[in-house]
Design a protein around this motif. Structure first.
Motif, PDB file in Angstrom:
ATOM      1  N   VAL A  71      28.360 -47.627 -86.468  1.00  0.00           N
ATOM      2  CA  VAL A  71      27.410 -48.542 -86.066  1.00  0.00           C
ATOM      3  C   VAL A  71      28.060 -49.944 -85.630  1.00  0.00           C
ATOM      4  O   VAL A  71      27.596 -50.396 -84.862  1.00  0.00           O
ATOM      5  N   GLY A  72      28.911 -50.315 -86.504  1.00  0.00           N
ATOM      6  CA  GLY A  72      29.485 -51.463 -86.471  1.00  0.00           C
ATOM      7  C   GLY A  72      30.294 -51.732 -84.946  1.00  0.00           C
ATOM      8  O   GLY A  72      30.537 -52.858 -84.389  1.00  0.00           O
ATOM      9  N   ARG A  73      30.662 -50.372 -84.693  1.00  0.00           N
ATOM     10  CA  ARG A  73      31.579 -50.552 -83.446  1.00  0.00           C
ATOM     11  C   ARG A  73      30.980 -49.835 -82.305  1.00  0.00           C
ATOM     12  O   ARG A  73      31.652 -50.017 -81.236  1.00  0.00           O
ATOM     13  N   ASP A  74      29.816 -49.372 -82.618  1.00  0.00           N
ATOM     14  CA  ASP A  74      29.071 -48.589 -81.401  1.00  0.00           C
ATOM     15  C   ASP A  74      28.319 -49.397 -80.605  1.00  0.00           C
ATOM     16  O   ASP A  74      27.530 -50.239 -81.028  1.00  0.00           O
ATOM     17  N   PRO A  75      28.872 -49.955 -79.304  1.00  0.00           N
ATOM     18  CA  PRO A  75      27.924 -50.612 -78.322  1.00  0.00           C
ATOM     19  C   PRO A  75      26.613 -50.507 -78.283  1.00  0.00           C
ATOM     20  O   PRO A  75      25.875 -51.464 -77.817  1.00  0.00           O
ATOM     21  N   VAL A  76      26.182 -49.453 -78.370  1.00  0.00           N
ATOM     22  CA  VAL A  76      24.748 -49.043 -78.104  1.00  0.00           C
ATOM     23  C   VAL A  76      23.868 -49.672 -79.230  1.00  0.00           C
ATOM     24  O   VAL A  76      22.824 -50.113 -79.056  1.00  0.00           O
ATOM     25  N   PHE A  77      24.467 -50.014 -80.363  1.00  0.00           N
ATOM     26  CA  PHE A  77      23.671 -50.631 -81.643  1.00  0.00           C
ATOM     27  C   PHE A  77      23.730 -52.325 -81.351  1.00  0.00           C
ATOM     28  O   PHE A  77      22.973 -52.799 -82.014  1.00  0.00           O
TER      29      PHE A  77
END
Length: 99
Positions: A71-77
């Motif tokens: 989640v920390g790396r996913d730009p969608v979040f």
């Protein structure tokens, strides 16, 4: 029979609930493809206009931990994380009993 899954509960406050809920919907669509994902229930407080809660179910703790890192790396979040003003509770729970 009880499934031994892990429930992740996050209770948050947001400044702009419509924006936070729109960003949350995008995040929900992304996380459904994460390994070990079971379900996500998006809750909105009735008594407090600035409070939302996420109840995310994972197959096990390892899947929950791996998702937290992703989640920390996913730009969608990023928009969803930016919409959260404060986190009151972020905890993992093991399912012991269910009816």
């Amino acid at each position: 029979m009880t499934k031994n899954t892990v429930l992740e509960i996050a209770v948050c406050t947001v400044a702009d609930k419509p924006a936070a809920e729109a960003a949350r919907l995008a995040a929900m669509q992304a996380v459904r493809h994460y390994p070990g994902f079971v379900s996500w229930r998006a809750l909105t407080a009735l008594e407090r206009g600035d409070m939302i809660t996420d109840l995310v179910e994972w197959q096990d703790r390892a899947a929950a931990d791996a998702a937290a890192e992703k989640v920390g790396r996913d730009p969608v979040f990023a928009p969803y994380m930016a919409a959260i003003s404060a986190v009151s509770l972020m905890q993992h729970f093991e399912t012991r009993q269910a009816i």
